[in-house]
Design a protein around this motif. Structure first.
Motif, PDB file in Angstrom:
ATOM      1  N   PHE A 116       0.855  -1.190   0.000  1.00  0.00           N
ATOM      2  CA  PHE A 116       0.000   0.000   0.000  1.00  0.00           C
ATOM      3  C   PHE A 116       0.887   1.234   0.000  1.00  0.00           C
ATOM      4  O   PHE A 116       2.093   1.143   0.256  1.00  0.00           O
ATOM      5  N   ARG A 117       0.277   2.377  -0.313  1.00  0.00           N
ATOM      6  CA  ARG A 117       0.992   3.661  -0.266  1.00  0.00           C
ATOM      7  C   ARG A 117       0.265   4.601   0.670  1.00  0.00           C
ATOM      8  O   ARG A 117      -0.976   4.592   0.717  1.00  0.00           O
ATOM      9  N   VAL A 118       1.002   5.420   1.374  1.00  0.00           N
ATOM     10  CA  VAL A 118       0.403   6.449   2.225  1.00  0.00           C
ATOM     11  C   VAL A 118       0.876   7.790   1.672  1.00  0.00           C
ATOM     12  O   VAL A 118       2.072   8.082   1.658  1.00  0.00           O
ATOM     13  N   GLU A 119      -0.084   8.575   1.185  1.00  0.00           N
ATOM     14  CA  GLU A 119       0.247   9.808   0.462  1.00  0.00           C
ATOM     15  C   GLU A 119       0.272  11.010   1.407  1.00  0.00           C
ATOM     16  O   GLU A 119      -0.449  11.034   2.405  1.00  0.00           O
ATOM     17  N   PRO A 120       1.047  12.033   1.046  1.00  0.00           N
ATOM     18  CA  PRO A 120       1.047  13.259   1.845  1.00  0.00           C
ATOM     19  C   PRO A 120      -0.272  14.013   1.740  1.00  0.00           C
ATOM     20  O   PRO A 120      -1.033  13.832   0.782  1.00  0.00           O
ATOM     21  N   GLY A 121      -0.535  14.831   2.761  1.00  0.00           N
ATOM     22  CA  GLY A 121      -1.710  15.707   2.716  1.00  0.00           C
ATOM     23  C   GLY A 121      -2.977  15.091   3.264  1.00  0.00           C
ATOM     24  O   GLY A 121      -4.031  15.723   3.232  1.00  0.00           O
ATOM     25  N   HIS A 122      -2.883  13.847   3.753  1.00  0.00           N
ATOM     26  CA  HIS A 122      -4.053  13.171   4.319  1.00  0.00           C
ATOM     27  C   HIS A 122      -3.674  12.535   5.643  1.00  0.00           C
ATOM     28  O   HIS A 122      -2.516  12.193   5.865  1.00  0.00           O
ATOM     29  N   VAL A 123      -4.697  12.324   6.487  1.00  0.00           N
ATOM     30  CA  VAL A 123      -4.525  11.399   7.609  1.00  0.00           C
ATOM     31  C   VAL A 123      -5.011  10.036   7.106  1.00  0.00           C
ATOM     32  O   VAL A 123      -6.157   9.915   6.675  1.00  0.00           O
ATOM     33  N   THR A 124      -4.119   9.068   7.133  1.00  0.00           N
ATOM     34  CA  THR A 124      -4.486   7.711   6.720  1.00  0.00           C
ATOM     35  C   THR A 124      -4.587   6.832   7.953  1.00  0.00           C
ATOM     36  O   THR A 124      -3.613   6.691   8.702  1.00  0.00           O
ATOM     37  N   GLY A 125      -5.762   6.268   8.166  1.00  0.00           N
ATOM     38  CA  GLY A 125      -5.955   5.361   9.295  1.00  0.00           C
ATOM     39  C   GLY A 125      -5.431   3.985   8.934  1.00  0.00           C
ATOM     40  O   GLY A 125      -5.604   3.522   7.802  1.00  0.00           O
ATOM     41  N   PHE A 126      -4.784   3.343   9.908  1.00  0.00           N
ATOM     42  CA  PHE A 126      -4.227   2.001   9.697  1.00  0.00           C
ATOM     43  C   PHE A 126      -4.985   1.090  10.648  1.00  0.00           C
ATOM     44  O   PHE A 126      -4.788   1.148  11.868  1.00  0.00           O
ATOM     45  N   LEU A 127      -5.882   0.293  10.099  1.00  0.00           N
ATOM     46  CA  LEU A 127      -6.828  -0.472  10.916  1.00  0.00           C
ATOM     47  C   LEU A 127      -6.630  -1.967  10.741  1.00  0.00           C
ATOM     48  O   LEU A 127      -6.229  -2.421   9.676  1.00  0.00           O
ATOM     49  N   GLY A 128      -6.994  -2.692  11.779  1.00  0.00           N
ATOM     50  CA  GLY A 128      -6.973  -4.152  11.690  1.00  0.00           C
ATOM     51  C   GLY A 128      -7.094  -4.741  13.072  1.00  0.00           C
ATOM     52  O   GLY A 128      -6.739  -4.092  14.060  1.00  0.00           O
ATOM     53  N   PRO A 129      -7.581  -5.976  13.163  1.00  0.00           N
ATOM     54  CA  PRO A 129      -7.737  -6.615  14.467  1.00  0.00           C
ATOM     55  C   PRO A 129      -6.396  -6.779  15.193  1.00  0.00           C
ATOM     56  O   PRO A 129      -5.337  -6.622  14.573  1.00  0.00           O
ATOM     57  N   ASN A 130      -6.435  -7.109  16.455  1.00  0.00           N
ATOM     58  CA  ASN A 130      -5.216  -7.391  17.222  1.00  0.00           C
ATOM     59  C   ASN A 130      -4.394  -8.449  16.475  1.00  0.00           C
ATOM     60  O   ASN A 130      -4.934  -9.458  16.015  1.00  0.00           O
ATOM     61  N   GLY A 131      -3.109  -8.188  16.353  1.00  0.00           N
ATOM     62  CA  GLY A 131      -2.226  -9.161  15.712  1.00  0.00           C
ATOM     63  C   GLY A 131      -2.252  -9.129  14.196  1.00  0.00           C
ATOM     64  O   GLY A 131      -1.683 -10.005  13.543  1.00  0.00           O
ATOM     65  N   ALA A 132      -2.891  -8.126  13.604  1.00  0.00           N
ATOM     66  CA  ALA A 132      -3.022  -8.064  12.133  1.00  0.00           C
ATOM     67  C   ALA A 132      -1.714  -7.693  11.433  1.00  0.00           C
ATOM     68  O   ALA A 132      -1.583  -7.885  10.221  1.00  0.00           O
ATOM     69  N   GLY A 133      -0.755  -7.135  12.174  1.00  0.00           N
ATOM     70  CA  GLY A 133       0.532  -6.796  11.574  1.00  0.00           C
ATOM     71  C   GLY A 133       0.804  -5.306  11.434  1.00  0.00           C
ATOM     72  O   GLY A 133       1.780  -4.900  10.802  1.00  0.00           O
ATOM     73  N   LYS A 134      -0.013  -4.474  12.073  1.00  0.00           N
ATOM     74  CA  LYS A 134       0.148  -3.015  11.939  1.00  0.00           C
ATOM     75  C   LYS A 134       1.463  -2.551  12.575  1.00  0.00           C
ATOM     76  O   LYS A 134       2.246  -1.841  11.935  1.00  0.00           O
ATOM     77  N   SER A 135       1.693  -2.949  13.824  1.00  0.00           N
ATOM     78  CA  SER A 135       2.920  -2.494  14.507  1.00  0.00           C
ATOM     79  C   SER A 135       4.148  -3.049  13.804  1.00  0.00           C
ATOM     80  O   SER A 135       5.157  -2.340  13.655  1.00  0.00           O
ATOM     81  N   THR A 136       4.072  -4.294  13.360  1.00  0.00           N
ATOM     82  CA  THR A 136       5.218  -4.890  12.660  1.00  0.00           C
ATOM     83  C   THR A 136       5.533  -4.081  11.400  1.00  0.00           C
ATOM     84  O   THR A 136       6.702  -3.783  11.118  1.00  0.00           O
ATOM     85  N   THR A 137       4.502  -3.707  10.665  1.00  0.00           N
ATOM     86  CA  THR A 137       4.719  -2.905   9.445  1.00  0.00           C
ATOM     87  C   THR A 137       5.381  -1.576   9.803  1.00  0.00           C
ATOM     88  O   THR A 137       6.357  -1.160   9.156  1.00  0.00           O
ATOM     89  N   MET A 138       4.859  -0.914  10.841  1.00  0.00           N
ATOM     90  CA  MET A 138       5.443   0.380  11.230  1.00  0.00           C
ATOM     91  C   MET A 138       6.900   0.211  11.680  1.00  0.00           C
ATOM     92  O   MET A 138       7.753   1.037  11.371  1.00  0.00           O
ATOM     93  N   ARG A 139       7.180  -0.873  12.390  1.00  0.00           N
ATOM     94  CA  ARG A 139       8.558  -1.109  12.845  1.00  0.00           C
ATOM     95  C   ARG A 139       9.488  -1.301  11.643  1.00  0.00           C
ATOM     96  O   ARG A 139      10.622  -0.830  11.650  1.00  0.00           O
ATOM     97  N   ILE A 140       8.999  -1.989  10.623  1.00  0.00           N
ATOM     98  CA  ILE A 140       9.846  -2.209   9.434  1.00  0.00           C
ATOM     99  C   ILE A 140      10.063  -0.882   8.693  1.00  0.00           C
ATOM    100  O   ILE A 140      11.173  -0.590   8.244  1.00  0.00           O
ATOM    101  N   VAL A 141       9.026  -0.053   8.605  1.00  0.00           N
ATOM    102  CA  VAL A 141       9.189   1.267   7.959  1.00  0.00           C
ATOM    103  C   VAL A 141      10.300   2.046   8.666  1.00  0.00           C
ATOM    104  O   VAL A 141      11.105   2.740   8.028  1.00  0.00           O
ATOM    105  N   LEU A 142      10.381   1.888   9.992  1.00  0.00           N
ATOM    106  CA  LEU A 142      11.367   2.631  10.789  1.00  0.00           C
ATOM    107  C   LEU A 142      12.709   1.923  10.903  1.00  0.00           C
ATOM    108  O   LEU A 142      13.579   2.359  11.666  1.00  0.00           O
ATOM    109  N   GLY A 143      12.865   0.811  10.190  1.00  0.00           N
ATOM    110  CA  GLY A 143      14.135   0.086  10.230  1.00  0.00           C
ATOM    111  C   GLY A 143      14.392  -0.606  11.551  1.00  0.00           C
ATOM    112  O   GLY A 143      15.532  -0.997  11.848  1.00  0.00           O
TER     113      GLY A 143
END
Ligand SMILES: Nc1ncnc2c1ncn2[C@@H]1O[C@H](COP(=O)(O)OP(=O)(O)OP(=O)(O)O)[C@@H](O)[C@H]1O
Length: 239
Positions: A22-49
């Protein structure tokens, strides 16, 4: 901009993230949704190296985090507000981060003011409430004045005034042309804050759409979310 391309992260037999794009574009608030354990924090951690992908990649402004020339000026994040050294003052905590990121000390006072912590800047973080720690984490994310911001559950522990403040801050940051990715399980709040939504379940993309599109099809965003994720809830209670 954030770009996640065919991202997979395995922990042993568990695919925390499974071919996610997926892509997150500038100029918007993009909500990142999903049930517990869906992989949201893992994705954010990878974005941050902070974690390495098993395959695929996550890019900030077209680059992997490790190759960003001045990372704190490119991307800021609040992942875990509790992960701070309790024996330091808020001012010292932010000063250490500023020093490490090559950011001038004058910015510390600015971000403390921006999050409403100026009056407690010299107090030890160990004595802060959860809401105060959230504000401190947001101050840290803002230190480098980055164009890309990620917030994992920032309203956790905030009082109603704090919740409204977060909503207005997220919207103001996006209106300045920044890329804002925000995870939260509070659908009523997400409906008021986000323009776009990325919904994930079991590490996979379920929807990449707008709040308007979903609330046009369902009575509320909560109804939309529950319908979309019905097959992806891993840790639900037995009914
Ligand atoms: N370091 C790790 N070691 C093993 N498994 C992990 C690790 N980090 C995450 N996982 C697993 O990966 C999956 C995704 O977790 P993640 O924290 O990314 O989900 P999330 O969408 O952020 O969930 P929540 O909404 O509960 O915060 C879960 O099954 C989790 O148990």
């Amino acid at each position: 901009m954030i770009e996640v391309r065919e991202l997979t992260k395995r922990y042993g037999d568990t695919a925390a993230v499974d071919g996610l794009s997926f892509r997150v574009e500038p100029g918007h608030v993009t909500g990142f949704l999903g049930p517990n354990g869906a992989g949201k924090s893992t994705t954010m951690r990878i974005v941050l190296g902070l974690d390495a992908p098993t395959s695929g990649e996550a890019l900030v402004n077209g680059r992997r985090y490790a190759t960003l020339p001045r990372p704190m000026r490119a991307v800021g994040a609040l992942l875990d507000a509790g992960a701070v050294h309790g024996g330091r003052s808020a001012f010292d905590h932010l000063s250490c981060l500023a020093l490490a990121g090559g950011i001038g000390r004058s910015r510390v006072a600015e971000v403390l003011e921006a999050v409403g912590l100026t009056g407690v800047a010299r107090r030890l973080v160990g004595g802060f409430s959860l809401g105060m720690k959230q504000r401190l984490g947001i101050a840290a994310a803002l230190l480098g004045d980055p164009g890309v911001l990620m917030f994992d559950e920032p309203v956790n522990g905030l009082d109603p005034e704090g919740v409204r403040w977060i909503r207005e801050l997220m919207r103001a940051l996006a209106a300045e042309g920044r890329t804002v990715l925000l995870s939260s399980h509070l659908m009523s709040e997400m409906a008021l804050t986000a323009d776009r939504l990325v919904v994930v379940g079991r590490g996979r993309l379920i929807a990449d759409t707008t709040v308007r599109e979903l609330t046009g099809r369902y009575p509320t965003l909560e109804d939309a979310y529950l319908a979309l994720t019905a097959g992806s809830v891993e840790y639900g209670a037995a009914r």
